[in-house]
Design a protein around this motif. Structure first.
Motif, PDB file in Angstrom:
ATOM      1  N   GLU A   1     -36.455  36.987  16.528  1.00 62.53           N
ATOM      2  CA  GLU A   1     -37.279  38.181  16.328  1.00 62.53           C
ATOM      3  C   GLU A   1     -37.604  38.853  17.653  1.00 62.53           C
ATOM      4  O   GLU A   1     -37.765  40.066  17.711  1.00 62.53           O
ATOM      5  CB  GLU A   1     -38.560  37.817  15.572  1.00 62.53           C
ATOM      6  CG  GLU A   1     -39.291  39.015  15.020  1.00 62.53           C
ATOM      7  CD  GLU A   1     -40.249  38.647  13.908  1.00 62.53           C
ATOM      8  OE1 GLU A   1     -40.702  39.571  13.205  1.00 62.53           O
ATOM      9  OE2 GLU A   1     -40.548  37.451  13.737  1.00 62.53           O
TER      10      GLU A   1
ATOM     11  N   ARG B   1     -28.016  39.420  10.554  1.00 60.28           N
ATOM     12  CA  ARG B   1     -27.847  40.469   9.552  1.00 60.28           C
ATOM     13  C   ARG B   1     -27.786  41.868  10.154  1.00 60.28           C
ATOM     14  O   ARG B   1     -27.270  42.781   9.521  1.00 60.28           O
ATOM     15  CB  ARG B   1     -29.000  40.413   8.543  1.00 60.28           C
ATOM     16  CG  ARG B   1     -28.909  39.259   7.549  1.00 60.28           C
ATOM     17  CD  ARG B   1     -30.159  39.157   6.719  1.00 60.28           C
ATOM     18  NE  ARG B   1     -29.961  38.344   5.527  1.00 60.28           N
ATOM     19  CZ  ARG B   1     -30.963  37.890   4.769  1.00 60.28           C
ATOM     20  NH1 ARG B   1     -32.218  38.159   5.100  1.00 60.28           N
ATOM     21  NH2 ARG B   1     -30.705  37.165   3.691  1.00 60.28           N
TER      22      ARG B   1
ATOM     23  N   SER C   1     -34.617  32.023   6.473  1.00 60.09           N
ATOM     24  CA  SER C   1     -34.355  33.393   6.895  1.00 60.09           C
ATOM     25  C   SER C   1     -35.662  34.137   7.090  1.00 60.09           C
ATOM     26  O   SER C   1     -36.721  33.699   6.615  1.00 60.09           O
ATOM     27  CB  SER C   1     -33.495  34.135   5.856  1.00 60.09           C
ATOM     28  OG  SER C   1     -34.286  34.667   4.816  1.00 60.09           O
ATOM     29  N   HIS C   2     -35.592  35.261   7.788  1.00 58.61           N
ATOM     30  CA  HIS C   2     -36.778  36.092   7.976  1.00 58.61           C
ATOM     31  C   HIS C   2     -37.264  36.671   6.650  1.00 58.61           C
ATOM     32  O   HIS C   2     -38.445  36.978   6.498  1.00 58.61           O
ATOM     33  CB  HIS C   2     -36.461  37.255   8.933  1.00 58.61           C
ATOM     34  CG  HIS C   2     -36.394  36.847  10.370  1.00 58.61           C
ATOM     35  ND1 HIS C   2     -35.209  36.807  11.074  1.00 58.61           N
ATOM     36  CD2 HIS C   2     -37.357  36.448  11.232  1.00 58.61           C
ATOM     37  CE1 HIS C   2     -35.457  36.414  12.315  1.00 58.61           C
ATOM     38  NE2 HIS C   2     -36.737  36.187  12.437  1.00 58.61           N
ATOM     39  N   GLU C   3     -36.354  36.841   5.678  1.00 61.61           N
ATOM     40  CA  GLU C   3     -36.723  37.439   4.396  1.00 61.61           C
ATOM     41  C   GLU C   3     -37.065  36.405   3.331  1.00 61.61           C
ATOM     42  O   GLU C   3     -37.374  36.761   2.206  1.00 61.61           O
ATOM     43  CB  GLU C   3     -35.583  38.337   3.890  1.00 61.61           C
ATOM     44  CG  GLU C   3     -35.529  39.696   4.547  1.00 61.61           C
ATOM     45  CD  GLU C   3     -35.182  39.613   6.023  1.00 61.61           C
ATOM     46  OE1 GLU C   3     -34.151  38.989   6.359  1.00 61.61           O
ATOM     47  OE2 GLU C   3     -35.939  40.148   6.849  1.00 61.61           O
TER      48      GLU C   3
ATOM     49  N   THR D   1     -35.496  41.631  -1.104  1.00 63.43           N
ATOM     50  CA  THR D   1     -35.085  41.577   0.303  1.00 63.43           C
ATOM     51  C   THR D   1     -35.042  42.972   0.901  1.00 63.43           C
ATOM     52  O   THR D   1     -35.520  43.207   2.016  1.00 63.43           O
ATOM     53  CB  THR D   1     -33.708  40.914   0.430  1.00 63.43           C
ATOM     54  OG1 THR D   1     -33.791  39.577  -0.068  1.00 63.43           O
ATOM     55  CG2 THR D   1     -33.244  40.889   1.874  1.00 63.43           C
ATOM     56  N   LYS D   2     -34.483  43.948   0.161  1.00 62.95           N
ATOM     57  CA  LYS D   2     -34.412  45.323   0.647  1.00 62.95           C
ATOM     58  C   LYS D   2     -35.811  45.890   0.839  1.00 62.95           C
ATOM     59  O   LYS D   2     -36.093  46.577   1.836  1.00 62.95           O
ATOM     60  CB  LYS D   2     -33.638  46.178  -0.354  1.00 62.95           C
ATOM     61  CG  LYS D   2     -33.525  47.658   0.017  1.00 62.95           C
ATOM     62  CD  LYS D   2     -32.759  47.850   1.317  1.00 62.95           C
ATOM     63  CE  LYS D   2     -32.282  49.292   1.494  1.00 62.95           C
ATOM     64  NZ  LYS D   2     -33.357  50.273   1.467  1.00 62.95           N
TER      65      LYS D   2
ATOM     66  N   GLN E   1     -38.555  44.243   1.531  1.00 60.33           N
ATOM     67  CA  GLN E   1     -39.152  43.617   2.713  1.00 60.33           C
ATOM     68  C   GLN E   1     -38.603  44.241   3.990  1.00 60.33           C
ATOM     69  O   GLN E   1     -39.347  44.517   4.933  1.00 60.33           O
ATOM     70  CB  GLN E   1     -38.881  42.115   2.700  1.00 60.33           C
ATOM     71  CG  GLN E   1     -39.645  41.355   1.630  1.00 60.33           C
ATOM     72  CD  GLN E   1     -39.190  39.911   1.505  1.00 60.33           C
ATOM     73  OE1 GLN E   1     -38.178  39.511   2.078  1.00 60.33           O
ATOM     74  NE2 GLN E   1     -39.934  39.123   0.756  1.00 60.33           N
ATOM     75  N   LEU E   2     -37.295  44.472   4.030  1.00 63.96           N
ATOM     76  CA  LEU E   2     -36.690  45.064   5.216  1.00 63.96           C
ATOM     77  C   LEU E   2     -37.183  46.493   5.429  1.00 63.96           C
ATOM     78  O   LEU E   2     -37.462  46.909   6.561  1.00 63.96           O
ATOM     79  CB  LEU E   2     -35.172  45.044   5.090  1.00 63.96           C
ATOM     80  CG  LEU E   2     -34.498  43.681   5.232  1.00 63.96           C
ATOM     81  CD1 LEU E   2     -33.030  43.777   4.858  1.00 63.96           C
ATOM     82  CD2 LEU E   2     -34.655  43.136   6.639  1.00 63.96           C
TER      83      LEU E   2
ATOM     84  N   ARG F   1     -32.626  40.021  12.759  1.00 62.02           N
ATOM     85  CA  ARG F   1     -32.989  39.359  11.502  1.00 62.02           C
ATOM     86  C   ARG F   1     -31.848  38.412  11.143  1.00 62.02           C
ATOM     87  O   ARG F   1     -30.686  38.826  11.067  1.00 62.02           O
ATOM     88  CB  ARG F   1     -33.206  40.375  10.380  1.00 62.02           C
ATOM     89  CG  ARG F   1     -34.051  41.567  10.769  1.00 62.02           C
ATOM     90  CD  ARG F   1     -35.452  41.163  11.195  1.00 62.02           C
ATOM     91  NE  ARG F   1     -36.234  40.686  10.068  1.00 62.02           N
ATOM     92  CZ  ARG F   1     -37.478  40.231  10.186  1.00 62.02           C
ATOM     93  NH1 ARG F   1     -38.055  40.164  11.385  1.00 62.02           N
ATOM     94  NH2 ARG F   1     -38.152  39.822   9.119  1.00 62.02           N
TER      95      ARG F   1
END
Length: 263
Positions: free
Chosen positions: A184, A245, A204-206, A128-129, A131-132, A189
């Motif tokens: 978005e 988030r 979720s976006h992730e 997740t990190k 991707q962000l 997010r």
């Protein structure tokens, strides 16, 4: 040095004041990750401020500064606020997990460690990190332009566009995708929970939604009120719960305007 390149291991900072727990972390994670193991919250802060790791595994109950306070201090500093934090504790009550989430933690693992559970949660948090980070690096300029252009009228237009697109949708998955696209437009997010008799749907976006975030979504208020967890905000509208988030708390006008738009 923090990893992220294919030829480097991710760097994890493990914090626990019990030496045997640090040894267990070494056994479970040592072959797959670069580990730094420390025994106090103060040393954790010093290490993270000197060179931010990719992830912190943080014991809750420690002598001196406990894990909740350590996490709050990490999240209060720009250089360390984006580091994912997974709390580890012998306690597993919902209110204790939510206290960790409110302090800024991303997930929760109970002692004694289950090897597979720990590895899954670590890999999910790191994915997740990553991707962000990738999204932020590739879209920062475009997002700055978009946020400048999204005045109050622009935000209302985005909301109206969503409502028009959502009206003919026939499935929860399509509704959820439309909601993700709409958020978005705001540069937000989010994680969604859509309730129905068929069972809850999480999006979720992730991609993946962890158990702790699912529990947070289940506690949403039914009257449209917001619950703030630092940069994260929770709201519920009928059968749809939304966990933001990256609420723009640093921009007071935009923060207040966004909440007013959704009242």
């Amino acid at each position: 040095m923090a990893a992220g390149q294919d030829d480097h291991k991710f760097w994890i900072l493990g914090v626990d004041d019990e030496p045997q727990n640090l040894e267990i972390l070494e056994e479970i994670l040592g072959d797959q990750f670069e580990l730094t193991l420390v025994s106090s919250g103060r040393v954790c802060l010093d290490e993270a401020n000197a060179a931010p790791p990719d992830l912190i595994l943080l014991d809750v109950n420690m002598q001196g500064m406990d894990g909740l306070e350590v996490c709050r201090r990490l999240k209060a500093e720009p250089d360390t606020s984006e580091i994912p934090v997974i709390f580890v504790s012998a306690y597993s009550k919902l209110e204790e997990r939510l206290a960790g989430y409110q302090a800024g933690g991303d997930d929760y693992v109970t002692k004694p460690f289950d090897d597979e559970e720990l590895l899954i949660k670590v890999k999910l948090a790191l994915a997740t990190k990553r991707q962000l980070d990738s999204l932020q690096q590739s879209s920062t300029d475009a997002l700055d332009v978009a946020q400048t252009a999204l005045s109050a009228s622009g935000e209302a237009e985005a909301l109206l566009h969503f409502l028009g697109a959502a009206y003919p949708l026939n499935s929860r998955a399509d509704l959820g995708k439309s909601m993700l696209d709409m958020f978005e437009c705001y540069g937000l997010r989010v994680v969604l929970r859509i309730e129905s008799e068929e069972g809850d749907l999480y999006l979720s976006h992730e991609g993946d939604v962890g158990p702790l975030e699912q529990e947070v979504l289940e506690m949403g208020p039914d009257d449209g009120r917001f619950i703030d967890f630092g940069r994260r905000t929770l709201a519920k509208y009928g059968g749809v719960s939304v966990l933001i988030r990256n609420m723009p708390v640093e921009d007071a006008n935009r923060h207040a305007r966004w909440k007013k738009t959704w009242k």
